[in-house]
Design an enzyme around this catalytic site. Structure first.
Site, short mmCIF file in Angstrom:
data_model
loop_
_atom_site.label_atom_id
_atom_site.label_comp_id
_atom_site.label_asym_id
_atom_site.label_seq_id
_atom_site.Cartn_x
_atom_site.Cartn_y
_atom_site.Cartn_z
N HIS A 306 0.62 -1.33 -0.15
CA HIS A 306 0.02 0.09 0.33
C HIS A 306 0.75 1.37 0.38
O HIS A 306 1.59 1.50 1.28
CB HIS A 306 -1.07 -0.32 1.07
CG HIS A 306 -1.73 1.31 1.57
ND1 HIS A 306 -2.63 0.98 1.07
CD2 HIS A 306 -1.58 2.32 1.69
CE1 HIS A 306 -3.81 2.33 0.94
NE2 HIS A 306 -3.15 3.13 1.81
N HIS A 349 -0.01 3.93 11.55
CA HIS A 349 1.10 4.60 11.39
C HIS A 349 0.59 6.14 12.59
O HIS A 349 -0.14 6.64 12.86
CB HIS A 349 1.18 5.38 10.04
CG HIS A 349 -0.12 5.74 9.96
ND1 HIS A 349 0.92 7.39 8.33
CD2 HIS A 349 -1.80 6.04 10.19
CE1 HIS A 349 -0.57 8.00 8.57
NE2 HIS A 349 -1.50 7.45 8.74
N GLU A 355 -3.29 15.11 9.72
CA GLU A 355 -4.42 15.11 9.06
C GLU A 355 -5.48 14.47 9.57
O GLU A 355 -6.03 14.82 10.29
CB GLU A 355 -3.84 13.30 8.62
CG GLU A 355 -2.44 12.92 8.29
CD GLU A 355 -2.60 11.46 8.62
OE1 GLU A 355 -3.20 11.02 8.27
OE2 GLU A 355 -1.26 11.20 8.64
N HIS A 379 -5.91 13.43 12.83
CA HIS A 379 -5.42 12.49 13.13
C HIS A 379 -4.52 13.58 13.22
O HIS A 379 -3.97 13.99 12.24
CB HIS A 379 -4.93 11.58 12.70
CG HIS A 379 -6.05 10.76 12.54
ND1 HIS A 379 -7.02 10.57 11.57
CD2 HIS A 379 -7.66 9.96 13.82
CE1 HIS A 379 -8.34 9.55 11.79
NE2 HIS A 379 -8.19 9.70 12.88
N HIS A 385 -2.77 5.96 14.77
CA HIS A 385 -4.39 5.26 14.07
C HIS A 385 -4.48 5.00 12.62
O HIS A 385 -2.95 4.28 12.80
CB HIS A 385 -5.04 6.87 13.23
CG HIS A 385 -4.23 8.00 13.03
ND1 HIS A 385 -3.46 8.84 12.99
CD2 HIS A 385 -4.31 8.13 10.95
CE1 HIS A 385 -3.15 9.61 11.85
NE2 HIS A 385 -3.48 8.67 10.88
#
Ligand SMILES: [Fe+2]
Length: 453
Positions: A306, A349, A355, A379, A385
């Site tokens: 990803h 992460h 964010e 976040h 999160h």
């Protein structure tokens, strides 16, 4: 007998494919446009006398001496110079529109936060009074950082105009249509589109069909630009031709009017006797623009793993540190998931960047429930999160076929600066008290047994 076309006679296009009526394609082009024939001087900027008795005026979006690839300015030919749209100023209160630095003593920003949509209201709210600041970051006085807002608009601005000297505004509608009458032309905007209104540009906002709600990123810093694509090459992600800048349009209206200015976080109003949207012709590269998010071409993993979400960056506003954005605007839209032997949702992460996410429509893959259209999440810097238990278990046990993520469009305002909650975000907006619980039921699976997964 038919007359043969000579080789010098070229065939002209019968239609303007891809060019929407009223807009010019491109991002940061050197545009030129005139609402009356001959209004735009050719070959020079400052003729001794302009056509139609217009006044020539430059709007500088960067310092005069900015490097040429960053230098942005527009020449306007207008009925009155802007000094006629600016009289004595009176400070006014706009209580819900906050600017950084704005740290509220009894509101903590350390935490993972998620909000349900801020409900629409019957209260009369314009583009200015309907702005609800959620977070602020950086410092408006030093032109670094940003603020995030929700707008709730129920009333059109009539003979009232606005500009922000503090910021460019990136507007992300979620519900309802808006029309921006700007000095440089008219932008119609609806969900699945975004617009950028440059710093210093005057405009008013009208509703097109009922109340409107959406998100705004107020960028105090260097302007949004397209990200470099690196090895991806010359195409995909956001393509320049899909950005649309309006053609010149002007008002010659003499009515008592107000101009509200946002300046260093304060709001001031001045009264004038006419519409300031009086630019008959203009040329330059400092202009408003809109973009249809459905034209964003996502690029992703085609075998395994990803990639970092930066691969979905639509626009980036640089900071002074190379590769470290003041703000990235990132889009999570419909796409195919094909990676083999891969945990496909976003991984767990912690991030030095903070964010702020918003949902435009549909369901976000890391959070199947709770993050709904019109909702937001935050976040913040270095707060962990990732997927909730349902998303984790589902993705860990899925039979990995090629799968279309459909009906999904969320975005992120990601900034290098920590974001501070306003009192509105912490106390008035529909904060989900139980958001932190979405990770509670994640199990410990480790017991030291080799081969256990
Ligand atoms: Fe994240």
């Amino acid at each position: 007998m038919n007359k043969q076309a000579t080789p010098r006679e070229m065939q002209r296009a019968a239609t303007t494919v891809g060019t929407h009526e009223g807009y010019m394609p491109g991002f940061g082009n050197d545009f030129e446009t005139e609402a009356l024939p001959g209004a735009l001087p050719q070959g020079m900027n400052s003729p001794q006398k302009c056509e139609y008795g217009l006044y020539g005026e430059q709007l500088s979006g960067t310092a005069f001496t900015a490097p040429s690839h960053q230098n942005e300015r527009t020449w306007c030919y207008r009925i009155r110079p802007s000094v006629k749209h600016s009289h004595r100023y009176e400070r006014i209160d706009v209580p819900y529109w906050k600017s950084a630095p704005h740290v509220v003593e009894d509101v903590t920003s350390l935490g993972q936060y998620r909000w349900d949509p801020v409900p629409t209201t019957d209260e009369p709210l314009t583009w200015i009074t309907g702005m609800r600041t959620m977070t602020t970051a950086g410092d408006v006085n030093t032109q670094v950082g940003m603020a995030s807002h929700i707008y709730l608009v129920t009333e059109s601005m009539v003979d009232d105009y606005f500009y922000s000297a503090d910021s460019e505004l990136l507007i992300v509608p979620q519900d309802g249509k808006l029309r921006f009458y700007t000095e440089l032309g008219v932008i119609d905007l609806e969900p699945k589109e975004i617009a950028i209104i440059p710093r210093g540009l005057l405009y008013r906002v009208e509703l097109l069909d009922g109340p409107a709600r959406g998100f705004v990123c107020e960028n105090y810093g260097q302007k949004f630009d397209l990200p470099g694509r690196g090895p991806i090459g010359a195409n995909c992600m956001a393509n320049r031709r899909d950005f649309k800048t309006p053609v010149a349009a002007y008002e010659d209206r003499e009515e008592p009017s107000t101009v509200t200015v946002k300046w260093c976080g304060q709001f001031h109003v001045t009264k004038i006797g006419h519409s300031p949207l009086d630019v008959v012709a203009w040329h330059g590269n400092y202009a408003p623009v809109k973009y249809d998010l459905r034209t964003y071409c996502p690029v992703g993993a085609v075998l395994f793993d990803h990639p970092d979400p930066s691969i979905f960056t639509v626009l980036t506003a640089p900071s002074g540190v190379e590769g470290t954005a003041n703000i990235d605007f990132v889009l999570f839209r419909e796409r195919w998931m094909v990676a083999e032997d891969t945990f496909r949702p976003p991984w767990y992460h912690k991030n030095i960047m903070s964010e702020l996410m918003g949902n435009i429509y549909g369901q976000y893959d890391a959070k199947p429930q709770g993050f709904v259209p019109g909702g937001m999440s935050l976040h913040n810097m270095m707060l962990p999160h990732g997927p909730d238990r349902n998303a984790f278990e589902g993705a860990s046990n899925a039979d990995l076929q090629a799968e279309k993520l459909d009906n999904t469009m969320s975005f992120m305002f990601e900034t290098r600066f920590p974001q501070h909650l306003t009192a509105f975000a912490g106390k008035e907006a529909p904060l989900q008290d139980d958001y932190i619980d979405c990770w509670t039921s994640l199990e410990k699976k480790f017991d030291g047994t080799p081969g256990r997964k």
